[in-house]
Structure formats: structure tokens, C-alpha cells
Design a protein around this motif. Structure first.
Motif, short mmCIF file in Angstrom:
data_model
loop_
_atom_site.label_atom_id
_atom_site.label_comp_id
_atom_site.label_asym_id
_atom_site.label_seq_id
_atom_site.Cartn_x
_atom_site.Cartn_y
_atom_site.Cartn_z
N ALA A 1 18.36 -90.32 -21.10
CA ALA A 1 17.50 -89.34 -21.66
C ALA A 1 17.42 -89.36 -23.15
CB ALA A 1 17.83 -87.83 -21.23
N PHE A 2 18.87 -89.86 -23.82
CA PHE A 2 18.68 -90.13 -25.41
C PHE A 2 18.35 -91.25 -25.60
CE2 PHE A 2 21.35 -86.49 -23.71
CZ PHE A 2 20.97 -85.56 -24.78
N SER A 3 17.52 -91.99 -25.17
CA SER A 3 17.26 -93.45 -25.67
C SER A 3 16.37 -93.30 -26.98
CB SER A 3 15.93 -93.89 -24.61
OG SER A 3 15.37 -95.16 -25.13
N ALA A 4 15.59 -92.20 -27.39
CA ALA A 4 15.10 -92.29 -28.72
C ALA A 4 16.11 -91.88 -29.78
CB ALA A 4 13.87 -90.99 -28.90
N MET A 5 17.11 -91.24 -29.51
CA MET A 5 18.16 -90.79 -30.27
C MET A 5 18.94 -92.23 -30.54
SD MET A 5 19.51 -87.18 -28.81
CE MET A 5 20.62 -86.84 -30.08
N ARG A 6 19.18 -92.98 -29.61
CA ARG A 6 20.04 -94.23 -29.83
C ARG A 6 19.07 -95.25 -30.52
NH1 ARG A 6 21.21 -93.75 -24.37
NH2 ARG A 6 20.05 -95.29 -23.77
N ALA A 7 17.81 -94.99 -30.33
CA ALA A 7 17.05 -96.05 -31.03
C ALA A 7 16.90 -95.58 -32.54
CB ALA A 7 15.61 -95.92 -30.44
N ARG A 8 17.04 -94.50 -32.99
CA ARG A 8 17.23 -93.94 -34.37
C ARG A 8 18.44 -94.38 -35.04
NH1 ARG A 8 15.42 -89.07 -32.63
NH2 ARG A 8 17.63 -88.20 -33.18
N GLY A 9 19.66 -94.12 -33.91
CA GLY A 9 20.87 -94.73 -34.52
C GLY A 9 20.86 -96.12 -34.83
N ALA A 10 20.27 -96.90 -34.06
CA ALA A 10 20.01 -98.42 -34.37
C ALA A 10 19.31 -98.66 -35.71
CB ALA A 10 19.50 -99.17 -33.00
N LYS A 11 18.40 -98.09 -35.81
CA LYS A 11 17.48 -98.31 -37.15
C LYS A 11 18.35 -97.85 -38.44
CE LYS A 11 13.08 -97.53 -35.03
NZ LYS A 11 11.88 -96.55 -34.94
N ALA A 12 19.40 -96.88 -38.31
CA ALA A 12 19.92 -96.47 -39.53
C ALA A 12 21.10 -97.33 -39.80
CB ALA A 12 20.15 -95.00 -39.53
N THR A 13 21.44 -97.77 -39.04
CA THR A 13 22.94 -98.86 -39.01
C THR A 13 23.05 -100.10 -39.54
OG1 THR A 13 24.86 -99.19 -37.60
CG2 THR A 13 22.83 -99.61 -36.67
N ASP A 14 23.93 -100.67 -39.96
CA ASP A 14 24.52 -102.04 -40.27
C ASP A 14 25.05 -102.88 -39.28
OD1 ASP A 14 23.41 -101.45 -42.88
OD2 ASP A 14 25.46 -100.44 -43.09
N ILE A 15 25.81 -102.16 -38.50
CA ILE A 15 26.66 -102.72 -37.34
C ILE A 15 26.76 -102.08 -36.11
CG2 ILE A 15 29.08 -103.91 -36.77
CD1 ILE A 15 29.34 -104.26 -39.75
N VAL A 16 26.63 -102.63 -34.98
CA VAL A 16 26.71 -101.96 -33.69
C VAL A 16 27.96 -102.38 -32.92
CG1 VAL A 16 25.70 -101.51 -31.34
CG2 VAL A 16 24.25 -101.54 -33.41
N VAL A 17 28.80 -101.33 -32.63
CA VAL A 17 29.82 -101.52 -31.85
C VAL A 17 29.61 -101.03 -30.51
CG1 VAL A 17 32.30 -101.01 -31.40
CG2 VAL A 17 31.54 -101.11 -33.65
N LEU A 18 29.34 -102.00 -29.61
CA LEU A 18 29.17 -101.79 -28.19
C LEU A 18 30.50 -101.55 -27.49
CD1 LEU A 18 26.88 -101.38 -26.03
CD2 LEU A 18 26.87 -103.73 -25.70
N VAL A 19 30.63 -100.47 -26.82
CA VAL A 19 31.80 -99.93 -25.99
C VAL A 19 31.50 -100.41 -24.61
CG1 VAL A 19 33.44 -98.14 -25.37
CG2 VAL A 19 32.42 -98.31 -27.95
N VAL A 20 32.15 -101.07 -23.96
CA VAL A 20 32.32 -101.38 -22.51
C VAL A 20 33.30 -101.23 -21.73
CG1 VAL A 20 31.35 -103.11 -20.78
CG2 VAL A 20 30.30 -103.24 -23.07
N ALA A 21 33.27 -100.23 -20.72
CA ALA A 21 34.61 -100.10 -19.98
C ALA A 21 35.08 -101.44 -19.23
CB ALA A 21 34.59 -98.81 -19.09
N ALA A 22 36.41 -101.60 -19.50
CA ALA A 22 36.86 -102.59 -18.73
C ALA A 22 37.01 -102.78 -17.38
CB ALA A 22 38.19 -103.07 -19.23
N ASP A 23 37.12 -101.16 -16.53
CA ASP A 23 36.92 -101.02 -15.07
C ASP A 23 35.78 -100.58 -14.71
OD1 ASP A 23 36.75 -98.69 -16.86
OD2 ASP A 23 37.96 -97.46 -15.30
N ASP A 24 34.65 -100.68 -15.37
CA ASP A 24 33.10 -100.28 -15.17
C ASP A 24 32.21 -101.39 -15.17
OD1 ASP A 24 31.47 -98.56 -13.61
OD2 ASP A 24 31.18 -97.27 -15.34
N GLY A 25 32.48 -102.20 -16.24
CA GLY A 25 31.71 -103.03 -16.59
C GLY A 25 30.16 -103.02 -17.08
#
Length: 889
Positions: free
Chosen positions: A449-473
Motif C-alpha cells: 500500500a505504500f508504493s507512493a511513499m517508497r517512490a518518493r523515497g527513491a526520488k530523494a535518495t542517492d543510494i538504495v540499500v535493498l534488504v532481502v531476508a536470506a530465509d525468505d528470498g
């Protein structure tokens, strides 16, 4: 002489205790502390050692008879400095340095050994040597004190010089502010004088036009009176001489009329303002009263075509004024086009162009050279030296993959525990001082539901750290975060979290991400993969090193000394503090007291708080702060600029508000027309009206986007109103008039609103987790959907013979070939697999007995109600209808 301590002897001699103890140790004495006693023999032994150390030998039996010691003590008395203020009080205060007074105390003491008084000369020499040794020690002490005093005096002078420089800088800044204020006042005065001059010229022109019109009317009236008097005189003269001059007056009159007819126009020189002199009276036009007289105002022979400038929106009244026609004509033209409008209703650009062309005029697109372009151009002109800045890092990933926990370990705080359900539902902004340098973090929610909020975060940022759980994929929100990062052209660093779990499979995560074109560096790609554990802290330092390495590659720079520009990360309405906005400064320095413009809101920065709720006075590039003092709650994602002129800031905000209002009204009108025609074509449509109130603006946008998607062809969700802040009485009244449900997300209604809701029967529902809102709205829509009717096949009978009955009509002798035939169910009569009749059974018999059902492989007699055209070979299909409640997926 009685025994004394080492400390007392040092005070009497005037040397430090430590020096005396070292000398006693060199002399072979046992005293090693300041409180140890020393006898006269030990004193003599010390004196003998000192003499030997100075190169004077003495026999063992020699000892001085008398020794005289002189001691001089120098101390200082400091007087505090005075503060001198200027008479005006505007240049600040001047602090003078204090005075230092030296006080010198001299003492003299003589020691005599009575047992060896006879040997005066030898003892005198020894006393003299001791005196010289003590004087040398005292001289060394004075030199040390002098050096200390010199250093202290130099430090004091440097401090006074720095204070004087600061006072001078403050005076210079105040002087510049005063000059700027005077310049603005002079400009405002010149503008007012120019406006007054223009108004005076307009009034003078209007007065001249009125006087000209009055003079023209006066001349016309005088001409009519003169002509009337001349005509009456001619009639009298004609009656008297009619019997003598019958023909010639007529010809003369005819010539006079012709001459007068030639003078019926207004002279070219007289179309302006009429003169008052004698010459002007001699050229007065002669007006003939007959019907063929010509007036001075000529109707245009060709139509006048105007060039009408049209902006993004324009009202009907303004459009009519630009075409020099009445507003009723424009409204009539719009009614011909199928639009019911009012004089104050805004029209969009395309509609206005169509109306102008229909009216025969030329439409011109208006250039948007407004106050916004003027303000932005002044901001672009202000350039400064660019310096390196800290990177802005956005943490993205799927729900419950450990984004906030990872950030907590870096910040050594706990945030997720304070979120409802352990889910981050806001954007958090923090800056962290690490051992590797400063980094600013944006923590975005991971729910869909927070797609728009994440989109705003991507526009204001320089680097994205994508967290992926090793046990969930890899999950759907993980893929969506990758898409947002690529759309914003932002580099990605993969943090494989939860590697401390036994079921962790980091290789599986790398394999799944490679399918999304995220290739690790170990496999020849360009994406950094770091294995971390937010629980144990494993790999955190490597992650920070990767972030700073990536920022060095990007060479991030920003102007530090200049007006600040940034972006609204989040905003909310606090009951005690008013509108609160989280601003991420992108360039320049934001200071307390600056005038800022953000979207449609303006305000002066009253206070700035960091992520720890501590007051700060300024914030440079890449620093997030909470700002108080805006006029309202800005939208998340709006730009923030600092302007120097408050008047221009207000004009800019008002211009944006007016444009937004016109666009909103035009959109509302279009939506109403669209709804009207869609209802005419599709039939009646049910609506679920909702009023959404949340604690922050970002949550409002996320809820609105999610709820609008829950629609079907029969039921639609309609958001009546949204807002950030608590639920008040006006929200309840709006819900009552629009028959809406109020949804409060992390907010509550006040006492007045609760009483109004109870009295008026308005439904208010409170939520703290977005899943529950979406589920409840789906349930409400499912209840409004018409149930789905399903038909279930039960049995099939084939007609083998037809019997006629006087009571029941045609009776079909049948064989049940499939399923079961029941009396209470509806039937269809099939002929060649085509339905020829649909109805119900009138009778069902097995031999002579009435039965309720007949199973497969059994013969029976079937009477079809109200249908007698049954033939051999027909099939009778038995089915039942069931209603199934429909649900929104």
C-alpha cells in the motif's frame, strides 16, 4: 633548632617540595614524602651535598656557624574587566581587559650554630654558597612563572581579538540587513507612486472623455435649436410671399436642403475634444432633423477579431471580457455544446479554445511567466562553491525482512517496537555519525500500500540499500523496490539479512535476484552484495564501507553557503505544535528564522528539531530536520525553497493555491459529468463513500491509493475528503451530508466530534494497521454486491412416450437417464439440445403413486405445468438455483 617537615623547609627556603625531595634523595637521606621530619644534622648533610654539587669541597668536620637566607615571594592580584556599551545600543558592547597588580614580599632569616660559633669565616662562606644556590633556584622559578604569564597574556589577547572580530561581523551583518530593508522600502514606495500615477492618468482620461462627450452633446443640441428656429422663420417668410414668389423659394429651399444634407457628418477635426474658443463655434456641424440624417458613429462593416490569451484555466466571465462580449453569449454557446456552466465556473484550456474559435476569434496560448518563474529564476541565479556532502541512503525491501531492525542496529535505537504490528507505516529520516563518516538514512515501509511513499523515497535518495531476508528470498515488494530504484536511476546495494538463522540461504537470494538483472560482483556484475545480521551485528561495518565507497564513486556535492532547497519527506498536524514537516535539505543551509515556501504553504522556521527531538539552529545538505512554523500541512514530496522576500513568497503561495483550486474545480466538474453519463449508460452504481483522516500526509496518500483500487463494476469506492490530523466536528457534518464512513488511521475524534457522531449516527472507525482497513472495506463492498446466482445440474429424463389426460393434459412417460428428478426444482424442456420451454413440474408419479424424486435408471411419469407440447425424444432437464455471496478479491 627543632625538627621541621620537608614541606615546611621547602616553604622557608622558597623552592618546590618535589625539588627538595629530589635533593634529599641525591644526598642519601631517607625522607621521600612532604610530611617526613628532617633534623638539623640532616639539614647540614643536605647543605654539604649541595656545596659539593656546586664544586666546593669541605672537610668532614666543617660546618657553618651562621647562615642567612633571603626569600622573595611575588604574587598577582587580578581586577575584572569592565563592559562599555555604545550610546545607541545597536553596535553591541565592548569589554576592556582587566588589570594585573604584582605584589612582592621579601623575607630574611638567619640560622646560627652555637656549638661552632668560633669558626665564623668558614660558616659565612658556606652560608653564602647556600644563599647563592637558593637564589639560583628562585631565579629558575621566576623564569618559569614569567613564561607562564607570557603564555597566558598571549592567550587572553587572542581571545579578545576573536571577540572583537565577531562583534565586527555582527555589526556588518546588521548593517547589510538595514540596507536591504531600506532598499525594499524604497522599491515599495516607488511601486506605490507608479500605481498612483497610473490611477491618476486613468481618472484624468476618463474625465476628459466625459467632458468631450458633454461638449459634443451640447453642440448637437445647439445645432438642433438653431435649425428649428431657421425652419420656423422660413415657414413664416414663405407664407407672406407665397403669392409673388411661388417657384423660386422651392428651388431655393431644395438647394438649401441639399447643402444641409452635405453637412450632416461630423467634421474630422471635430471628432476629438471640442474647443471652447470662437474658432470652434464657427465650425459647428449643421444637423438636419429629417429621417435621412447621418450620425457620427459608424457601425463597423467587418467583424472585429480579437486575440484571446488563454492559460491553463479561465473562468467564463474572464473569457467573455477578453472577447468583448457579454457572458450570457458565452454561456449560450456552451449550452449549445452540451455544457451547463455559470459565469464564475472555470473552463479548461481545450474547452476555452474551442469556444473562442466557435465565436470567430483567435485563441493564443498564454505564456506562464508568473511569480513562480520569477522567484525560481532568482534562486537559480544564486550559485556558490560546491562542497562534498553526505550520501542519502534509502532502506527498501519487503515486509518483515528486517529493514528497520537493521537501521536500529546502526542507530542503536528501537523503532519497529513502537509501530503498530511491528510494521513501519511512515517514512523515517535519520542522520547517523558513524566511524566511517556521516550518512543520512530514509526508512520506507515495505507493504504494497505504500508504493507512493517508497517512490518518493527513491526520488530523494542517492543510494538504495535493498534488504532481502536470506530465509525468505525475493518477494513482490522487493521487485517493486528494484523498479523504483531503476526508474530514479539510483545505484543499489543488496543487504542479505538474517544470515544468522539456520535456514538462511544467501546463494538462493543471489540466484533469484539475478533473474531481475541484479548480478553480484562475485559473478561478474556491478552490484555489491553484503551479508548482514541485524540481530548480531555481523556485516554492519562492511555495509557502511560499501555505502561510503559508492558515495565516493558518485562524487556527491552540494552548495553549502546559500539559500536552502529540499524536499518534504513527511508532514503531519500536531495538536500542540501545529503543522510539522520533515524536510530533507538537499542544498544550501536551512536556518531558524528563514522564510520558506513549500507547495501551497509558506511560513517562517520557528524551530528545528533533529531525529532525537533536540533543538538545532541550522541544517546543511543531506540533513533531515523537523520544521515548525508553516501555515499548513504540505504534501509529502513537495519541494521546499527559502526565499528572502516575504511578499514574493506570499504571492507565490497564493498563485499556486489559485491554480490548484481552478484545476480541482475543473476536475470535479469533469468527474461529475463522467459519472452522469456512465450512470446513464451502465445503470445504477452503488458507492461506498469514505472520509480518510490519518496522522501524517504520507499515510493519507497511501490509504487513498489503496482504497480507490477496491472497485467493481457494481460498487465503487469514493473518497469524499482526506486530511492529516484528528477528526473534528466538520468531518462529522460532511460525513452526514455525504452519507460517508469516517476512517481514522492512528488518529482519534475529539469530544465535540464524538458527541456529534453519536447524535447524527455517523460511523467512525479507528485503525492502526492498514491491512485491517482494506479488509473491512472489502467486506463492506462484498455486502453491497448483488449475490451471484449459480445453476447446478441435478438430473435428466428422456421422454419415451406421451399420454393424454383429461385432468392434467399431456403426461410424458420418461426414463431418468442421469441424476435425480425432483418435484420441487425448476425444469427445462430440451428438443435437439435447444431449450424450448422453462418452467416447473406439475406432477411426478411412479406407477400410480405421487413421489418427490425419481433416481437414475427408473421410469416415471412427468407432467409439465402449463405446457402440453411434449413430444417423444424430448429431454427434461432438472436443475436448482443457488445464490452465492460475491466477494472482492
Amino acid at each position: 633548632m627543632s625538627e621541621v617537615t620537608v614541606k615546611q623547609l621547602a616553604e622557608d627556603v622558597g623552592i618546590p617540595v618535589e625539588l627538595l625531595l629530589s635533593q634529599l634523595s641525591e644526598a642519601g637521606l631517607k625522607q621521600n614524602q612532604a610530611d617526613d621530619a628532617i633534623s638539623d644534622e640532616e639539614k647540614l648533610k643536605l647543605l654539604s651535598h649541595l656545596r659539593q654539587s656546586h664544586g666546593k669541597s669541605t672537610e668532614s668536620g666543617d660546618s657553618p656557624k651562621k647562615i642567612t637566607l633571603k626569600r622573595k615571594t611575588v604574587s598577582e592580584l587580578k581586577q575584572p574587566g569592565t563592559i562599555t556599551r555604545s550610546p545607541g545600543g545597536r553596535t553591541g558592547a565592548t569589554r576592556s581587559a582587566g588589570k594585573t597588580v604584582s605584589v612582592e614580599v621579601r623575607r630574611k632569616r638567619t640560622y646560627v650554630k652555637r656549638s661552632e660559633v668560633s669558626d665564623d669565616e668558614a660558616r659565612t662562606q658556606e652560608a653564602e654558597a647556600a644563599r647563592k644556590a637558593l637564589e639560583e633556584q628562585a631565579e629558575q622559578k621566576r623564569q618559569i612563572e614569567a613564561e607562564t604569564e607570557a603564555r597566558r597574556s598571549a592567550e587572553e589577547q587572542r581571545r579578545h581579538a576573536e571577540e572583537a572580530a565577531k562583534l565586527q561581523e555582527e555589526e556588518e551583518r546588521k548593517r547589510k540587513e538595514l540596507e536591504e530593508q531600506q532598499r525594499q522600502e524604497e522599491e515599495e514606495q516607488r511601486r506605490q507612486e507608479e500605481e498612483a500615477r497610473k490611477r491618476e492618468e486613468t481618472q484624468r482620461k476618463q474625465v476628459g472623455e466625459k467632458e468631450e462627450k458633454k461638449d459634443l452633446e451640447e453642440e448637437l443640441r445647439e445645432a438642433r435649436l438653431k435649425e428649428e428656429a431657421q425652419r420656423i422663420a422660413e415657414e413664416k417668410a414663405g407664407k407672406k410671399g407665397a403669392h409673388r414668389k411661388d417657384e423660386r423659394p422651392k428651388e431655393k429651399g431644395k438647394g438649401a436642403r441639399g447643402k444641409e444634407k452635405e453637412q450632416l457628418h461630423v467634421a474630422e477635426s471635430k471628432r476629438g475634444r471640442r474647443g471652447k474658443g470662437k474658432a470652434a463655434k464657427q465650425h459647428k456641424p449643421v444637423i438636419q432633423p429629417q429621417g435621412d440624417a447621418q450620425h457620427g458613429f459608424v457601425k463597423p462593416t467587418t467583424p472585429v477579431v480579437h486575440e484571446v490569451e488563454i492559460g491553463e484555466n479561465i473562468t467564463v466571465g474572464d473569457l467573455a471580457q477578453k472577447m468583448s462580449i457579454k457572458a450570457a453569449v458565452v454561456i449560450k454557446e456552451l449550452m449549445k455544446m452540451g455544457m451547463m456552466v455559470t459565469i464564475n465556473q472555470p473552463l479548461d484550456h481545450d474547452t476555452a479554445v474551442l469556444v473562442v474559435e466557435e465565436m470567430g476569434h483567435k485563441a493564443v496560448t498564454q505564456k506562464e511567466e508568473d511569480i513562480e518563474a520569477e522567484v525560481m529564476s532568482t534562486l537559480d541565479e544564486e550559485q556558490g562553491e560546491k562542497v562534498s556532502r553526505a550520501p542519502v541512503v534509502t532502506i527498501m525491501g519487503h515486509v518483515d525482512h528486517g529493514k528497520t531492525s537493521l537501521l536500529d542496529h546502526i542507530r542503536e535505537t528501537r523503532v519497529a517496537a513502537g509501530e503498530a504490528g511491528g510494521i513501519t507505516q511512515h517514512i523515517g529520516a535519520y542522520h547517523v555519525e558513524t566511524g566511517h563518516g556521516m550518512i543520512s538514512f530514509l526508512d520506507t515501509p515495505g507493504h504494497a500500500a505504500f508504493s507512493a511513499m517508497r517512490a518518493r523515497g527513491a526520488k530523494a535518495t542517492d543510494i538504495v540499500v535493498l534488504v532481502v531476508a536470506a530465509d525468505d528470498g525475493v518477494k513482490p515488494q522487493t521487485i517493486e523496490a528494484i523498479q523504483h530504484s531503476r526508474a530514479a536511476d539510483v545505484p543499489i546495494i543488496i543487504a542479505v539479512n538474517k544470515i544468522d538463522k539456520p535456514e538462511a540461504q544467501p546463494d538462493r537470494v543471489m540466484q533469484e535476484l539475478s533473474q531481475q538483472d541484479i548480478i553480484p560482483e562475485e559473478w561478474g556484475g556491478d552490484t555489491q552484495f553484503v551479508q548482514v545480521s541485524a540481530k548480531t551485528g555481523q556485516g554492519i561495518d562492511e555495509l557502511l564501507d560499501s555505502i561510503l565507497l559508492q558515495s565516493e564513486v558518485l562524487e556527491l556535492t552540494a552548495v553549502k553557503d546559500g539559500p536552502a532547497r529540499g524536499i518534504i519527506v513527511e508532514s503531519s498536524l500536531d495538536k500542540g505544535r501545529g503543522p510539522v514537516a520533515t524536510i530533507l535539505v538537499q542544498s544550501g543551509t536551512l536556518r531558524r528564522g528563514d522564510m520558506v515556501v513549500s507547495g501551497q504553504e509558506i511560513g517562517r522556521v520557528r524551530a528545528m528539531l533533529d531525529e532525537n527531538r533536540q533543538q538545532v539552529n541550522s541544517a546543511g545538505p543531506s540533513i533531515p530536520v523537523e520544521v515548525l512554523g508553516l501555515s499548513g500541512v504540505p504534501n509529502a514530496g513537495d519541494d521546499v525553497v527559502v526565499v528572502s522576500d516575504e511578499r514574493k513568497a506570499r504571492e507565490l503561495a497564493e498563485s499556486r493555491q489559485e491554480k490548484n483550486r481552478d484545476s480541482r474545480l475543473a476536475a470535479q466538474k469533469a468527474a461529475k459529468l463522467d459519472e452522469f453519463f456512465s450512470q446513464m449508460s451502465e445503470g445504477e452504481v452503488n458507492y461506498v463513500n469514505l472520509i480518510v483522516k490519518a496522522d501524517v500526509q504520507g499515510s493519507v496518500e497511501a490509504l487513498k491509493e489503496s482504497l480507490v483500487k477496491i472497485t467493481t463494476e457494481e460498487v465503487k469506492v469514493k473518497i469524499v475528503a482526506t486530511g492529516a490530523g484528528g477528526i473534528n466536528e466538520s468531518d462529522v457534518n460532511l460525513a452526514m451530508t455525504s452519507n460517508a464512513i469516517i476512517i481514522g488511521f492512528n488518529v482519534r475524534a475529539d469530544a465535540t466530534a464524538r458527541r456529534a457522531a453519536e447524535d447524527q449516527g455517523v460511523d467512525i472507525r479507528y485503525y492502526s494497521i492498514i491491512y485491517e482497513i482494506i479488509d473491512d472495506v472489502k467486506k463492506a463492498i462484498s455486502g453491497m454486491l448483488t449475490p451471484e446466482v449459480r445453476e447446478e445440474f441435478i438430473g435428466l429424463a428422456e421422454v419415451r412416450d406421451v399420454f393424454r389426460s383429461s385432468k392434467l393434459g399431456a403426461i410424458a412417460g420418461c426414463m431418468v437417464i442421469e441424476g435425480t428428478v425432483k418435484r420441487s426444482n425448476p425444469i427445462r424442456v430440451l428438443r435437439d439440445n435447444v431449450v424450448i420451454y422453462e418452467g416447473e413440474l406439475e406432477s411426478l408419479r411412479r406407477h400410480k403413486d405421487d413421489v418427490n424424486e425419481v433416481k437414475s435408471g427408473t421410469e416415471c411419469g412427468i407432467g409439465v405445468k402449463n405446457y402440453n407440447d411434449v413430444k417423444v425424444g424430448d429431454q427434461i432437464e432438472v436443475f436448482e438455483r443457488t445464490e452465492v455471496a460475491r466477494e472482492v478479491l
